[in-house]
Design a protein around this motif. Structure first.
Motif, PDB file in Angstrom:
ATOM      1  N   VAL A 164       0.666  -1.193   0.329  1.00 17.76           N
ATOM      2  CA  VAL A 164       0.019   0.405   0.176  1.00 17.76           C
ATOM      3  C   VAL A 164       0.630   1.181  -0.528  1.00 17.76           C
ATOM      4  O   VAL A 164       0.716   1.747  -0.945  1.00 17.76           O
ATOM      5  CB  VAL A 164      -1.585  -0.333   0.790  1.00 17.76           C
ATOM      6  N   SER A 165       2.314   1.699   0.783  1.00 17.92           N
ATOM      7  CA  SER A 165       2.951   1.974   0.838  1.00 17.92           C
ATOM      8  C   SER A 165       3.731   2.698  -0.324  1.00 17.92           C
ATOM      9  O   SER A 165       3.640   3.595  -0.737  1.00 17.92           O
ATOM     10  CB  SER A 165       4.241   2.556   2.074  1.00 17.92           C
ATOM     11  N   ALA A 166       4.091   1.529  -1.032  1.00 14.22           N
ATOM     12  CA  ALA A 166       4.274   1.791  -2.044  1.00 14.22           C
ATOM     13  C   ALA A 166       3.653   2.383  -3.499  1.00 14.22           C
ATOM     14  O   ALA A 166       3.895   2.796  -3.981  1.00 14.22           O
ATOM     15  CB  ALA A 166       5.282   0.775  -3.144  1.00 14.22           C
ATOM     16  N   SER A 167       2.279   1.959  -3.077  1.00  8.44           N
ATOM     17  CA  SER A 167       1.205   2.575  -4.468  1.00  8.44           C
ATOM     18  C   SER A 167       1.230   4.245  -4.278  1.00  8.44           C
ATOM     19  O   SER A 167       0.837   4.707  -5.326  1.00  8.44           O
ATOM     20  CB  SER A 167       0.490   2.067  -3.942  1.00  8.44           C
ATOM     21  N   GLY A 168       1.517   4.933  -3.100  1.00  7.74           N
ATOM     22  CA  GLY A 168       1.779   5.841  -3.237  1.00  7.74           C
ATOM     23  C   GLY A 168       0.482   6.139  -2.346  1.00  7.74           C
ATOM     24  O   GLY A 168       0.068   7.699  -1.954  1.00  7.74           O
ATOM     25  N   ALA A 169      -0.163   5.582  -1.461  1.00  6.41           N
ATOM     26  CA  ALA A 169      -1.668   5.688  -0.785  1.00  6.41           C
ATOM     27  C   ALA A 169      -1.215   6.789  -0.157  1.00  6.41           C
ATOM     28  O   ALA A 169       0.013   6.876   1.121  1.00  6.41           O
ATOM     29  CB  ALA A 169      -1.739   4.276   0.107  1.00  6.41           C
ATOM     30  N   ALA A 170      -2.098   7.048   0.855  1.00  7.95           N
ATOM     31  CA  ALA A 170      -2.154   8.455   2.157  1.00  7.95           C
ATOM     32  C   ALA A 170      -1.541   7.888   3.207  1.00  7.95           C
ATOM     33  O   ALA A 170      -1.912   6.454   3.518  1.00  7.95           O
ATOM     34  CB  ALA A 170      -2.666   9.081   2.588  1.00  7.95           C
ATOM     35  N   PRO A 171      -0.452   7.980   4.461  1.00  8.86           N
ATOM     36  CA  PRO A 171       0.026   7.339   5.271  1.00  8.86           C
ATOM     37  C   PRO A 171      -1.771   6.880   6.000  1.00  8.86           C
ATOM     38  O   PRO A 171      -1.303   5.963   6.663  1.00  8.86           O
ATOM     39  CB  PRO A 171       0.825   8.545   6.351  1.00  8.86           C
ATOM     40  N   ALA A 172      -2.247   7.514   6.362  1.00  4.35           N
ATOM     41  CA  ALA A 172      -3.822   7.627   6.990  1.00  4.35           C
ATOM     42  C   ALA A 172      -3.844   6.333   6.378  1.00  4.35           C
ATOM     43  O   ALA A 172      -5.032   5.106   7.083  1.00  4.35           O
ATOM     44  CB  ALA A 172      -4.635   8.260   7.269  1.00  4.35           C
ATOM     45  N   VAL A 173      -3.854   6.011   5.190  1.00  6.26           N
ATOM     46  CA  VAL A 173      -4.542   4.819   4.496  1.00  6.26           C
ATOM     47  C   VAL A 173      -3.446   3.668   4.756  1.00  6.26           C
ATOM     48  O   VAL A 173      -4.474   2.575   4.786  1.00  6.26           O
ATOM     49  CB  VAL A 173      -4.909   5.129   2.994  1.00  6.26           C
ATOM     50  N   VAL A 174      -2.441   3.806   4.608  1.00  2.29           N
ATOM     51  CA  VAL A 174      -1.153   3.170   5.426  1.00  2.29           C
ATOM     52  C   VAL A 174      -2.161   2.528   6.770  1.00  2.29           C
ATOM     53  O   VAL A 174      -1.684   1.158   6.790  1.00  2.29           O
ATOM     54  CB  VAL A 174      -0.527   3.698   4.878  1.00  2.29           C
ATOM     55  N   LEU A 175      -2.282   3.553   7.411  1.00  2.00           N
ATOM     56  CA  LEU A 175      -2.129   2.498   9.436  1.00  2.00           C
ATOM     57  C   LEU A 175      -3.769   2.069   9.188  1.00  2.00           C
ATOM     58  O   LEU A 175      -3.964   1.128  10.220  1.00  2.00           O
ATOM     59  CB  LEU A 175      -2.586   4.006   9.559  1.00  2.00           C
ATOM     60  N   ILE A 176      -4.253   2.293   8.218  1.00  3.09           N
ATOM     61  CA  ILE A 176      -6.247   1.835   8.208  1.00  3.09           C
ATOM     62  C   ILE A 176      -6.038   0.673   7.409  1.00  3.09           C
ATOM     63  O   ILE A 176      -6.395  -1.055   8.068  1.00  3.09           O
ATOM     64  CB  ILE A 176      -6.713   2.571   7.665  1.00  3.09           C
ATOM     65  N   SER A 177      -5.795   0.474   6.306  1.00  4.40           N
ATOM     66  CA  SER A 177      -5.137  -0.752   5.925  1.00  4.40           C
ATOM     67  C   SER A 177      -4.214  -1.960   6.548  1.00  4.40           C
ATOM     68  O   SER A 177      -4.435  -2.654   6.990  1.00  4.40           O
ATOM     69  CB  SER A 177      -4.111  -0.559   4.556  1.00  4.40           C
ATOM     70  N   GLY A 178      -3.738  -1.806   7.337  1.00  2.00           N
ATOM     71  CA  GLY A 178      -2.952  -1.999   7.946  1.00  2.00           C
ATOM     72  C   GLY A 178      -3.141  -2.319   9.827  1.00  2.00           C
ATOM     73  O   GLY A 178      -2.784  -3.714   9.745  1.00  2.00           O
ATOM     74  N   VAL A 179      -4.408  -2.147   9.983  1.00  2.00           N
ATOM     75  CA  VAL A 179      -5.297  -2.241  11.104  1.00  2.00           C
ATOM     76  C   VAL A 179      -6.174  -3.435  10.728  1.00  2.00           C
ATOM     77  O   VAL A 179      -6.661  -4.241  11.286  1.00  2.00           O
ATOM     78  CB  VAL A 179      -5.452  -1.594  11.559  1.00  2.00           C
ATOM     79  N   SER A 180      -6.677  -2.887   9.525  1.00  2.00           N
ATOM     80  CA  SER A 180      -8.085  -3.427   8.919  1.00  2.00           C
ATOM     81  C   SER A 180      -7.057  -5.229   8.921  1.00  2.00           C
ATOM     82  O   SER A 180      -7.472  -6.436   8.875  1.00  2.00           O
ATOM     83  CB  SER A 180      -8.942  -3.122   7.248  1.00  2.00           C
ATOM     84  N   GLY A 181      -5.667  -5.343   7.946  1.00  2.00           N
ATOM     85  CA  GLY A 181      -4.962  -6.486   7.848  1.00  2.00           C
ATOM     86  C   GLY A 181      -5.257  -7.200   9.202  1.00  2.00           C
ATOM     87  O   GLY A 181      -5.108  -8.325   9.203  1.00  2.00           O
ATOM     88  N   LEU A 182      -4.770  -6.629   9.754  1.00  2.00           N
ATOM     89  CA  LEU A 182      -4.161  -7.052  11.630  1.00  2.00           C
ATOM     90  C   LEU A 182      -5.605  -8.281  12.179  1.00  2.00           C
ATOM     91  O   LEU A 182      -5.588  -9.804  12.151  1.00  2.00           O
ATOM     92  CB  LEU A 182      -3.977  -6.144  12.283  1.00  2.00           C
ATOM     93  N   LEU A 183      -6.754  -7.197  11.587  1.00  2.00           N
ATOM     94  CA  LEU A 183      -8.121  -7.848  12.793  1.00  2.00           C
ATOM     95  C   LEU A 183      -8.161  -9.020  11.347  1.00  2.00           C
ATOM     96  O   LEU A 183      -9.101  -9.612  12.256  1.00  2.00           O
ATOM     97  CB  LEU A 183      -9.215  -6.270  12.756  1.00  2.00           C
ATOM     98  N   ALA A 184      -8.393  -8.787  10.141  1.00  2.00           N
ATOM     99  CA  ALA A 184      -9.435 -10.118   9.250  1.00  2.00           C
ATOM    100  C   ALA A 184      -8.715 -11.047   9.485  1.00  2.00           C
ATOM    101  O   ALA A 184      -8.730 -12.119   8.751  1.00  2.00           O
ATOM    102  CB  ALA A 184      -8.916  -9.052   7.806  1.00  2.00           C
ATOM    103  N   GLY A 185      -6.802 -10.399   9.477  1.00  2.00           N
ATOM    104  CA  GLY A 185      -6.092 -12.199   9.629  1.00  2.00           C
ATOM    105  C   GLY A 185      -6.591 -12.800  10.589  1.00  2.00           C
ATOM    106  O   GLY A 185      -6.465 -13.639  10.484  1.00  2.00           O
ATOM    107  N   ALA A 186      -6.361 -11.917  11.626  1.00  2.00           N
ATOM    108  CA  ALA A 186      -6.427 -13.006  12.575  1.00  2.00           C
ATOM    109  C   ALA A 186      -7.634 -13.566  13.486  1.00  2.00           C
ATOM    110  O   ALA A 186      -8.139 -14.444  13.518  1.00  2.00           O
ATOM    111  CB  ALA A 186      -6.516 -11.963  13.997  1.00  2.00           C
ATOM    112  N   LEU A 187      -8.915 -13.068  12.351  1.00  2.00           N
ATOM    113  CA  LEU A 187     -10.514 -13.214  12.419  1.00  2.00           C
ATOM    114  C   LEU A 187     -10.315 -14.407  11.571  1.00  2.00           C
ATOM    115  O   LEU A 187     -10.883 -15.344  12.173  1.00  2.00           O
ATOM    116  CB  LEU A 187     -11.618 -12.288  12.415  1.00  2.00           C
ATOM    117  N   SER A 188      -9.285 -14.273  10.431  1.00  2.00           N
ATOM    118  CA  SER A 188      -9.574 -15.650   9.257  1.00  2.00           C
ATOM    119  C   SER A 188      -8.161 -16.738   9.635  1.00  2.00           C
ATOM    120  O   SER A 188      -8.909 -17.680   9.961  1.00  2.00           O
ATOM    121  CB  SER A 188      -8.893 -15.156   7.892  1.00  2.00           C
TER     122      SER A 188
END
Length: 383
Positions: A164-188
């Motif tokens: 996500v960072s390499a795609s040029g997304a804003a820092p807030a988007v990167v953080l939200i993506s990381g938190v979402s990845g944590l929750l989605a992966g842990a639940l999965s």
């Protein structure tokens, strides 16, 4: 290498080497005694026997040195660490380290060590391997879930953040993506482990003999001997099954109807090759269930193991690091964690911790690099 003392006059290098061997044998015997102090029963006896064997090796070097023993030589760092761990923990980690140490004995290539000593060290490694295997079996399920979950969290979330960072997304988007990845992966992971463990328990339960079937044994027609079919279904040939079933029925005294429930269940559950009245055979399915664990327990542990790994690459983002700084810091933190988990795997498996650590690092960073490259590509195309 000979089985007698060398007739030659030892050099100064020989004396230094013999003193080092003497110190190592003393230290290894102390490690085994420290481990034995934390064990009981058979394991304690085995460890004390190993300590006695190291004492025989110690005496060999004493005999060679004679009155030239001198001041005790220092042991190597690995042996000192083993002694410290044995005194403080006495755990499976120490046994795994001892197994590795025994496998590196220099006696096979040293002319001043006897063939028996070199053989002893090889056998000691196998003895310790057997002791360590007991501990590995006890923690294998939890350890697998811990390593798999933590590494999955480390690698997948680092890869997500980098992509996500390499795609040029804003820092807030990167953080939200990381938190979402944590929750989605842990639940999965939690859901997957729950389904996996529950399904395995159900499959095992389907293979357990019907507990009510044992109540009909007193009523079986001994001449027809239907119990024979049970053993044939478990893999015996017809003649062996018939003979075995008759032995079981005779032993259980089915003609008089005096069949203890536990023995009857054991007779039905006995696998091929087991003793006819083996109670452990009937208890085996329950042991398998315990080794697998519960579905809820596996789900909860997998959730937290994954989350514990996935949160590490997010730490720099929580402190508002952005851009290349966030990428570098996240990668460094994840790299340290991957090296740690890899080293632990190496220690427990009795292999090189460094090799396993570098393998984990290479796999994790390889996956992250691919995702980062894809993020760059998508970012360029979007621009």
């Amino acid at each position: 290498m000979t089985d007698t003392l060398p007739p030659r006059e030892p050099s100064a290098a020989d004396l230094r080497r013999w003193r080092r061997y003497l110190a190592d044998e003393r230290a290894e015997a102390a490690v085994y005694r420290d481990l034995a102090a934390r064990r009981s029963g058979e394991e304690r006896d085995i460890l004390l026997a190993l300590a006695d064997a190291e004492g025989r090796h110690e005496q060999h070097w004493r005999d060679l040195l004679g009155d030239r023993v001198g001041r005790p030589a220092g042991t190597d760092l690995r042996t000192r660490i083993l002694g410290l761990l044995a005194r403080r923990f006495g755990s499976i980690f120490v046994l795994a380290l001892v197994q590795s140490a025994e496998g590196r004995s220099p006696y096979a290539d040293d002319d001043d060590a006897t063939d028996a000593m070199a053989a002893d060290e090889r056998i000691h490694g196998e003895v310790v391997r057997g002791l360590a295997e007991r501990g590995r079996s006890r923690l294998s399920g939890t350890f697998r879930a811990a390593v798999f979950g933590a590494n999955d969290g480390l690698v997948s979330n680092l890869a997500l953040i980098l992509g996500v960072s390499a795609s040029g997304a804003a820092p807030a988007v990167v953080l939200i993506s990381g938190v979402s990845g944590l929750l989605a992966g842990a639940l999965s992971m939690g859901a997957g482990e729950y389904v996996s463990v529950t399904s395995q328990r159900e499959l095992l339960a389907a293979s357990v003999p019907d507990p009510t079937a044992s109540t009909v044994l007193p009523n079986l027609d001994v001449d027809a001997n239907e119990l024979e079919l049970v053993y044939r279904a478990r893999g015996m040939d017809a003649a062996e099954a018939e003979a075995h079933a008759r032995e079981v029925l005779a032993a259980l005294q089915v003609r008089t109807g005096s069949v203890p429930v536990q023995e009857a269940r054991a007779a039905l559950a006995a696998p091929v090759g087991a003793a006819p009245l083996s109670a452990s055979a009937a208890d085996a399915p329950a042991d398998d269930h315990e080794a697998i664990g519960s579905g809820i327990g596996a789900a909860v542990s997998s959730f937290f193991f994954f989350a514990s790994g996935a949160i590490i690459p997010l730490i720099p983002l929580f402190f508002r690091a952005t851009g290349l700084t966030a990428i570098v810091l996240s990668s460094v933190l994840v790299g340290i964690a991957l090296l740690g988990t890899g080293a632990i795997v190496g220690l427990l498996s009795g292999t090189s911790p460094l090799r396993r650590a570098l393998r984990q690092l290479a796999i994790g960073f390889g996956a992250a690099a691919v995702t980062y490259g894809l993020g760059l590509l998508f970012g360029v195309e979007a621009g």
